[in-house]
Design an enzyme around this catalytic site. Structure first.
Site, PDB file in Angstrom:
ATOM      1  N   ARG A 261     -21.415-111.277 -32.769  1.00 10.00           N
ATOM      2  CA  ARG A 261     -22.083-111.520 -34.050  1.00 10.00           C
ATOM      3  C   ARG A 261     -22.003-112.998 -34.407  1.00 10.00           C
ATOM      4  O   ARG A 261     -20.950-113.625 -34.268  1.00 10.00           O
ATOM      5  CB  ARG A 261     -21.447-110.687 -35.161  1.00 10.00           C
ATOM      6  CG  ARG A 261     -21.602-109.192 -34.938  1.00 10.00           C
ATOM      7  CD  ARG A 261     -21.047-108.364 -36.070  1.00 10.00           C
ATOM      8  NE  ARG A 261     -21.048-106.951 -35.731  1.00 10.00           N
ATOM      9  CZ  ARG A 261     -20.520-106.001 -36.489  1.00 10.00           C
ATOM     10  NH1 ARG A 261     -19.948-106.327 -37.644  1.00 10.00           N
ATOM     11  NH2 ARG A 261     -20.563-104.735 -36.110  1.00 10.00           N
ATOM     12  N   ARG A 276     -12.441-112.205 -38.317  1.00 11.25           N
ATOM     13  CA  ARG A 276     -13.895-112.301 -38.239  1.00 11.25           C
ATOM     14  C   ARG A 276     -14.259-113.284 -37.128  1.00 11.25           C
ATOM     15  O   ARG A 276     -14.227-114.499 -37.340  1.00 11.25           O
ATOM     16  CB  ARG A 276     -14.464-112.754 -39.587  1.00 11.25           C
ATOM     17  CG  ARG A 276     -15.958-112.490 -39.741  1.00 11.25           C
ATOM     18  CD  ARG A 276     -16.434-112.901 -41.119  1.00 11.25           C
ATOM     19  NE  ARG A 276     -15.797-112.147 -42.171  1.00 11.25           N
ATOM     20  CZ  ARG A 276     -16.180-110.937 -42.587  1.00 11.25           C
ATOM     21  NH1 ARG A 276     -17.210-110.352 -42.015  1.00 11.25           N
ATOM     22  NH2 ARG A 276     -15.540-110.324 -43.558  1.00 11.25           N
ATOM     23  N   GLU A 348     -10.754-104.041 -44.217  1.00  8.90           N
ATOM     24  CA  GLU A 348     -11.587-103.068 -43.507  1.00  8.90           C
ATOM     25  C   GLU A 348     -11.261-103.030 -42.010  1.00  8.90           C
ATOM     26  O   GLU A 348     -11.140-104.070 -41.364  1.00  8.90           O
ATOM     27  CB  GLU A 348     -13.068-103.418 -43.688  1.00  8.90           C
ATOM     28  CG  GLU A 348     -14.008-102.477 -42.970  1.00  8.90           C
ATOM     29  CD  GLU A 348     -15.421-103.034 -42.843  1.00  8.90           C
ATOM     30  OE1 GLU A 348     -16.110-102.657 -41.888  1.00  8.90           O
ATOM     31  OE2 GLU A 348     -15.821-103.879 -43.678  1.00  8.90           O
ATOM     32  N   SER A 351     -15.930 -98.593 -40.560  1.00  8.89           N
ATOM     33  CA  SER A 351     -16.954 -98.086 -41.469  1.00  8.89           C
ATOM     34  C   SER A 351     -17.551 -96.844 -40.836  1.00  8.89           C
ATOM     35  O   SER A 351     -17.967 -96.883 -39.674  1.00  8.89           O
ATOM     36  CB  SER A 351     -18.060 -99.126 -41.689  1.00  8.89           C
ATOM     37  OG  SER A 351     -17.790 -99.914 -42.811  1.00  8.89           O
ATOM     38  N   ARG A 390      -8.850-105.861 -35.025  1.00  6.35           N
ATOM     39  CA  ARG A 390      -8.230-105.685 -36.344  1.00  6.35           C
ATOM     40  C   ARG A 390      -7.074-104.693 -36.286  1.00  6.35           C
ATOM     41  O   ARG A 390      -6.105-104.814 -37.045  1.00  6.35           O
ATOM     42  CB  ARG A 390      -9.282-105.244 -37.367  1.00  6.35           C
ATOM     43  CG  ARG A 390     -10.298-106.337 -37.660  1.00  6.35           C
ATOM     44  CD  ARG A 390     -11.128-106.046 -38.896  1.00  6.35           C
ATOM     45  NE  ARG A 390     -12.066-107.141 -39.148  1.00  6.35           N
ATOM     46  CZ  ARG A 390     -12.743-107.310 -40.288  1.00  6.35           C
ATOM     47  NH1 ARG A 390     -12.569-106.440 -41.275  1.00  6.35           N
ATOM     48  NH2 ARG A 390     -13.571-108.318 -40.442  1.00  6.35           N
TER      49      ARG A 390
END
Length: 423
Positions: A261, A276, A348, A351, A390
């Protein structure tokens, strides 16, 4: 995408529901294009009818020896007009489709109303964050001090937002992947798939990343391929242009892949450490189900992700995203947030979303309903089970001691050759 007829017949209601997401429907442009489409379609049908009548008259005139020159000229003229109208109609349909592809999914009735992440609603918590009698280090300091995590070398090799892991930390990262895959395949009933990491534009349009999120993607122009932002894209597209049999449902897939990303919309955010990055890894769960089963499947899929955290004994909470924080394609989403002592906050880690028929309509992913004998759109779901980097961060920070050593969770020690710590 939403069903076009639903938008045409219920534009005011759709506009109101999407306003809850903070999205403004271009009603005037939609209505203008819809009027133009109807007019063009009506004229096209009238011309086609006239042309058919003229063709029949030519046949009759020929049979009795009449002059057909004028009739032939009329048919030729009608043909040219039809070509012009058909080109215009295609252009209008393209404009309409582009507008429809940019409209997000409708939120499910159970989604809490809100404008931003501040309005998300906590559903439950599991575990209690440990009360440490020393100041917790974050994963960057822990990994660097142990000589196992190296951002400088990664930046030299590539650039910022990349990491290099060594020795037992690299092995722990691999152990987490294996543990997640084993649990999902052996206990949760998922079929493991190994998928391409490069996809075409049709695949990204199918799951909703294109055209809206093109800036978040890494594109390879020479081959016209994109690096996957998540395994959701290749795995869900297994069902593109496919009609599944009812006995094949639910279809449950799990895959481990790297994810890429650009983080274009997160410039300057979470620049420290592994939270990130441009390249990271996930174990992703995807379910393809009958429409009536999708919300039961969402709870199951969320629980599957939670089980990983529970077995790792990592405190977490489950959040129901509000209307203003939902992802573009989602009708309902639960976020799992794990406790990070180094940040003193929940972050987070997964999801889990139900997209209902939104992605399936874009992909033409269907199943054959035995009651009607006709193809019907599937409902698609996906969730991280879990984001590997994570999870590694959470293990390091939650299993640290006052000396900066990191213990290995019991459930992972068998994958680590019996090692009990990273030191």
């Amino acid at each position: 995408m939403l069903e076009p007829q639903l938008i045409r017949n219920n534009l005011a209601e759709i506009t109101e529901k999407l306003a809850q997401r903070g999205f403004a429907v271009e009603c005037e442009q939609l209505e203008k294009l819809e009027v133009a489409r109807k007019q063009c379609q009506t004229k096209t049908q009238q011309l086609q009818n006239e042309r058919n009548r003229s063709s029949k008259e030519i046949g009759k005139a020929k049979a009795v020896g009449k002059d057909i020159t004028e009739l032939l000229a009329n048919v030729a003229d009608s043909g040219e007009q039809l070509k012009t109208l058909e080109t215009k109609l295609t252009d209008i349909q393209t404009q309409l489709n582009d507008l429809l592809m940019g409209i997000p999914n409708l939120p499910h009735a159970s989604v809490p109303l809100g404008r931003s992440e501040d309005d998300n609603v906590e559903q439950r918590r599991w575990g209690t964050p440990a009360s440490l009698d020393f100041e917790a280090k974050d994963h960057v300091d822990l990994g660097t001090n142990l000589g196992l995590l190296d951002f400088e070398t990664a930046a030299k090799i590539t650039g910022t937002r990349f990491s290099l892991m060594r020795g037992s930390l690299a092995r722990l990262h691999r152990a987490l992947i294996q543990f997640m895959l084993d649990l999902h395949t052996e206990e949760h009933g998922y079929l493991e798939v190994n998928v391409p990491y490069l996809v075409n534009a049709d695949s990204l349009r199918g799951t909703g990343q294109l055209p809206k999120f093109v800036e978040d993607l890494f594109y390879i122009p020479a081959q016209d391929y994109y690096l996957i932002p998540t395994a959701e894209v290749p795995v869900t597209n297994i069902a593109r242009n496919t009609i599944l049999n009812p006995e094949d449902l639910p279809a449950k897939f799990v895959a481990h892949t790297p994810c890429f990303r650009s983080e274009a919309g997160n410039y300057g955010k979470d620049t420290r450490g592994m939270i990130r990055q441009h390249q990271f890894e996930k174990v992703e769960m995807v379910q393809l189900v009958k429409p009536e089963d999708s919300y039961t499947a969402l709870e199951e899929l969320t629980n599957n992700a939670e089980t990983i955290l529970q077995k790792l004994e990592l405190p977490y909470r489950v959040i129901s995203l509000c209307t203003g924080d939902l992802g573009f394609s989602a009708a309902k989403t639960y976020d799992l947030e794990v406790w990070l002592p180094g940040q003193q906050k929940y972050r987070e880690i997964s999801s889990c979303s139900n997209f209902e028929a939104f992605q399936a309509r874009r992909m033409k992913a269907r199943w054959r309903n035995p009651a009607t004998k006709k193809p019907q759109l599937l409902h698609t779901l996906n969730g991280s089970g879990l984001a590997v980097g994570r999870t590694l961060v959470a293990v390091m920070e939650n299993y640290q001691d006052e000396n900066g050593q990191v213990a290995i969770p019991k459930v992972l020690q068998g994958y680590m050759g019996g090692k009990t710590s990273l030191s």
